[in-house]
Every structure is written in structure tokens, then in C-alpha cells.
Scaffold this motif. Structure first.
Motif, PDB file in Angstrom:
ATOM      1  N   VAL A  71       0.851  -1.183   0.000  1.00  0.00           N
ATOM      2  CA  VAL A  71       0.000   0.000   0.000  1.00  0.00           C
ATOM      3  C   VAL A  71       0.886   1.232   0.000  1.00  0.00           C
ATOM      4  O   VAL A  71       1.781   1.362   0.824  1.00  0.00           O
ATOM      5  CB  VAL A  71      -0.911   0.016   1.248  1.00  0.00           C
ATOM      6  CG1 VAL A  71      -1.760   1.277   1.261  1.00  0.00           C
ATOM      7  CG2 VAL A  71      -1.793  -1.209   1.286  1.00  0.00           C
ATOM      8  N   GLU A  72       0.618   2.132  -0.936  1.00  0.00           N
ATOM      9  CA  GLU A  72       1.366   3.382  -0.980  1.00  0.00           C
ATOM     10  C   GLU A  72       0.638   4.400  -0.114  1.00  0.00           C
ATOM     11  O   GLU A  72      -0.513   4.735  -0.361  1.00  0.00           O
ATOM     12  CB  GLU A  72       1.470   3.886  -2.424  1.00  0.00           C
ATOM     13  CG  GLU A  72       2.432   5.029  -2.566  1.00  0.00           C
ATOM     14  CD  GLU A  72       2.669   5.390  -4.028  1.00  0.00           C
ATOM     15  OE1 GLU A  72       3.578   6.190  -4.273  1.00  0.00           O
ATOM     16  OE2 GLU A  72       1.952   4.886  -4.893  1.00  0.00           O
ATOM     17  N   ARG A  73       1.323   4.864   0.919  1.00  0.00           N
ATOM     18  CA  ARG A  73       0.705   5.790   1.865  1.00  0.00           C
ATOM     19  C   ARG A  73       1.033   7.222   1.482  1.00  0.00           C
ATOM     20  O   ARG A  73       2.148   7.537   1.125  1.00  0.00           O
ATOM     21  CB  ARG A  73       1.187   5.493   3.271  1.00  0.00           C
ATOM     22  CG  ARG A  73       0.864   4.075   3.684  1.00  0.00           C
ATOM     23  CD  ARG A  73       0.996   3.863   5.151  1.00  0.00           C
ATOM     24  NE  ARG A  73       0.705   2.492   5.488  1.00  0.00           N
ATOM     25  CZ  ARG A  73      -0.514   2.015   5.730  1.00  0.00           C
ATOM     26  NH1 ARG A  73      -1.541   2.807   5.661  1.00  0.00           N
ATOM     27  NH2 ARG A  73      -0.696   0.757   6.025  1.00  0.00           N
ATOM     28  N   LYS A  74       0.015   8.083   1.579  1.00  0.00           N
ATOM     29  CA  LYS A  74       0.195   9.488   1.233  1.00  0.00           C
ATOM     30  C   LYS A  74       0.215  10.330   2.499  1.00  0.00           C
ATOM     31  O   LYS A  74      -0.344   9.957   3.521  1.00  0.00           O
ATOM     32  CB  LYS A  74      -0.936   9.942   0.318  1.00  0.00           C
ATOM     33  CG  LYS A  74      -0.871   9.324  -1.062  1.00  0.00           C
ATOM     34  CD  LYS A  74      -1.888   9.958  -1.970  1.00  0.00           C
ATOM     35  CE  LYS A  74      -1.732   9.550  -3.404  1.00  0.00           C
ATOM     36  NZ  LYS A  74      -1.810   8.142  -3.669  1.00  0.00           N
ATOM     37  N   ARG A  75       0.847  11.475   2.400  1.00  0.00           N
ATOM     38  CA  ARG A  75       0.941  12.416   3.504  1.00  0.00           C
ATOM     39  C   ARG A  75      -0.422  13.071   3.710  1.00  0.00           C
ATOM     40  O   ARG A  75      -1.054  13.529   2.751  1.00  0.00           O
ATOM     41  CB  ARG A  75       1.994  13.466   3.147  1.00  0.00           C
ATOM     42  CG  ARG A  75       2.373  14.365   4.248  1.00  0.00           C
ATOM     43  CD  ARG A  75       3.651  15.106   3.881  1.00  0.00           C
ATOM     44  NE  ARG A  75       4.042  15.940   4.992  1.00  0.00           N
ATOM     45  CZ  ARG A  75       3.894  17.250   5.021  1.00  0.00           C
ATOM     46  NH1 ARG A  75       3.413  17.888   3.980  1.00  0.00           N
ATOM     47  NH2 ARG A  75       4.250  17.936   6.090  1.00  0.00           N
ATOM     48  N   VAL A  76      -0.899  13.110   4.959  1.00  0.00           N
ATOM     49  CA  VAL A  76      -2.201  13.680   5.259  1.00  0.00           C
ATOM     50  C   VAL A  76      -2.012  14.871   6.192  1.00  0.00           C
ATOM     51  O   VAL A  76      -1.739  14.706   7.379  1.00  0.00           O
ATOM     52  CB  VAL A  76      -3.128  12.639   5.937  1.00  0.00           C
ATOM     53  CG1 VAL A  76      -4.491  13.247   6.210  1.00  0.00           C
ATOM     54  CG2 VAL A  76      -3.250  11.402   5.083  1.00  0.00           C
ATOM     55  N   VAL A  77      -2.127  16.092   5.627  1.00  0.00           N
ATOM     56  CA  VAL A  77      -2.032  17.328   6.420  1.00  0.00           C
ATOM     57  C   VAL A  77      -3.117  18.291   5.949  1.00  0.00           C
ATOM     58  O   VAL A  77      -3.560  18.219   4.814  1.00  0.00           O
ATOM     59  CB  VAL A  77      -0.642  17.999   6.296  1.00  0.00           C
ATOM     60  CG1 VAL A  77       0.425  17.198   6.991  1.00  0.00           C
ATOM     61  CG2 VAL A  77      -0.271  18.249   4.861  1.00  0.00           C
ATOM     62  N   ASP A  78      -3.511  19.208   6.853  1.00  0.00           N
ATOM     63  CA  ASP A  78      -4.531  20.178   6.485  1.00  0.00           C
ATOM     64  C   ASP A  78      -3.881  21.435   5.899  1.00  0.00           C
ATOM     65  O   ASP A  78      -2.675  21.472   5.658  1.00  0.00           O
ATOM     66  CB  ASP A  78      -5.439  20.514   7.676  1.00  0.00           C
ATOM     67  CG  ASP A  78      -4.693  21.186   8.814  1.00  0.00           C
ATOM     68  OD1 ASP A  78      -3.491  21.454   8.657  1.00  0.00           O
ATOM     69  OD2 ASP A  78      -5.322  21.446   9.862  1.00  0.00           O
ATOM     70  N   ALA A  79      -4.670  22.475   5.679  1.00  0.00           N
ATOM     71  CA  ALA A  79      -4.176  23.697   5.040  1.00  0.00           C
ATOM     72  C   ALA A  79      -3.101  24.403   5.868  1.00  0.00           C
ATOM     73  O   ALA A  79      -2.233  25.069   5.325  1.00  0.00           O
ATOM     74  CB  ALA A  79      -5.343  24.658   4.784  1.00  0.00           C
ATOM     75  N   GLN A  80      -3.147  24.242   7.205  1.00  0.00           N
ATOM     76  CA  GLN A  80      -2.148  24.877   8.074  1.00  0.00           C
ATOM     77  C   GLN A  80      -0.910  23.999   8.284  1.00  0.00           C
ATOM     78  O   GLN A  80      -0.027  24.361   9.053  1.00  0.00           O
ATOM     79  CB  GLN A  80      -2.750  25.196   9.456  1.00  0.00           C
ATOM     80  CG  GLN A  80      -3.702  26.357   9.480  1.00  0.00           C
ATOM     81  CD  GLN A  80      -5.123  25.933   9.125  1.00  0.00           C
ATOM     82  OE1 GLN A  80      -5.505  24.796   9.309  1.00  0.00           O
ATOM     83  NE2 GLN A  80      -5.904  26.865   8.598  1.00  0.00           N
ATOM     84  N   GLY A  81      -0.862  22.832   7.626  1.00  0.00           N
ATOM     85  CA  GLY A  81       0.283  21.936   7.756  1.00  0.00           C
ATOM     86  C   GLY A  81       0.218  21.036   8.982  1.00  0.00           C
ATOM     87  O   GLY A  81       1.218  20.455   9.379  1.00  0.00           O
ATOM     88  N   ARG A  82      -0.980  20.929   9.579  1.00  0.00           N
ATOM     89  CA  ARG A  82      -1.137  20.096  10.769  1.00  0.00           C
ATOM     90  C   ARG A  82      -1.628  18.706  10.413  1.00  0.00           C
ATOM     91  O   ARG A  82      -2.306  18.512   9.411  1.00  0.00           O
ATOM     92  CB  ARG A  82      -2.156  20.724  11.730  1.00  0.00           C
ATOM     93  CG  ARG A  82      -1.780  22.096  12.228  1.00  0.00           C
ATOM     94  CD  ARG A  82      -2.868  22.690  13.055  1.00  0.00           C
ATOM     95  NE  ARG A  82      -4.127  22.751  12.288  1.00  0.00           N
ATOM     96  CZ  ARG A  82      -5.255  23.267  12.747  1.00  0.00           C
ATOM     97  NH1 ARG A  82      -5.309  23.766  13.948  1.00  0.00           N
ATOM     98  NH2 ARG A  82      -6.333  23.302  11.984  1.00  0.00           N
TER      99      ARG A  82
END
Length: 161
Positions: free
Chosen positions: A25-36
């Protein structure tokens, strides 16, 4: 070491067959608009909502500093464990909201939340966190009291007469 890190696409090109690496499984980075990055951690009856963002390493729990909220050094050590294992000490700011349970359970819940949020922010850290056992929820909870018993398992004192 850098050569060992290969993406799913690289593995498909090397093997020439997509079926060989289909389970990966290729995992992607999960962050919101503020980088959190956000995650929920749990232990015993405690539930922690945790946000992490790149910063200077400041940990805030329920609008108080970590040293004030978790007064015992062992509890602060528990909260800092995910950063020590991944060599990310003083690189992320943590904002946590914890409710339920006692201080020990709350520290474990914050640790669990930090671990999951760290893995979402940097997917390559998943292996280190998983091998340390930080991504698994500690599901032990207090056993409920049963009827006909003094406590969960203890019987009433036997009286012969």
C-alpha cells in the motif's frame, strides 16, 4: 540505506509485474491547510485529540504546558516516546485535548495520538512506530462489575452459619 527506500512504482518497474507488489500500500501524507496532522489516541477510558505541526517541540495538553499537566517525569517520558523512536525530538509542536480516565491513561492516549499523527505527517516513519508498538491501541479496560458479586470477580464472604 537510501537505495533501499523504493516506492511502489519503482517496485513495479523493477519486477515488471504489478501482481507481485499488489499487496503493498502506498501511503500518502495527510495534512490540512495549516500543515497540521490530526489523530485520535485512546487508552483505558482516556481519549486524546492530537494535532501536530512542524515547530520547536512545544507540547500543550488541555491549554497547559506539558510540564504542568503531566507533573510526573515518567508521564512526560511516555508522551515523548514517539519522537525519541523516530529521531524527531524538538521538531513538532503538539496540541492535545484529553478527557476521561486518569493521568496515566491520558499520557498513553496522547502517545497513541502523537504516533498516529506522526505517521500521517511522515508516512516513512510508520515502520519504526509500528515495530515499537505505538500504533496499536492498548485495549485493556476495567472489567465491569457483575451482579451477585462484590466486585468484578470477587465473591461475597462465605458464611457457614
Amino acid at each position: 540505506m537510501a537505495e533501499q527506500k523504493a516506492t511502489l512504482q519503482d517496485l513495479k518497474e523493477i519486477t515488471g509485474d504489478a501482481a507481485v507488489v499488489e499487496g503493498a500500500v502506498e501511503r500518502k501524507r495527510v495534512v490540512d491547510a495549516q500543515g497540521r496532522s490530526y489523530a485520535t489516541g485512546k487508552r483505558k477510558d482516556a481519549v486524546a485529540r492530537v494535532w501536530i505541526k512542524p515547530g520547536s517541540g512545544k507540547v500543550t495538553v488541555n491549554d497547559r504546558d506539558q510540564e504542568v499537566y503531566f507533573a510526573r517525569p515518567t508521564l512526560r517520558l511516555i508522551v515523548d516516546q514517539p519522537f525519541q523512536v523516530t529521531n524527531r525530538a524538538k521538531q513538532y509542536d503538539v496540541i492535545a485535548t484529553v478527557s476521561g480516565g486518569g493521568l496515566s491513561g491520558q499520557a498513553g492516549a496522547v502517545k497513541h495520538g502523537i504516533s498516529i499523527a506522526l505517521q500521517l505527517a511522515e508516512p516513512e516513519l510508520r515502520g519504526a512506530l509500528k515495530s515499537a508498538g505505538f500504533l496499536t491501541r492498548d485495549s485493556r479496560v476495567v472489567e465491569r462489575k457483575k451482579y451477585g458479586k462484590a466486585k468484578a470477580r470477587r465473591s461475597f464472604q462465605f458464611s457457614k452459619r
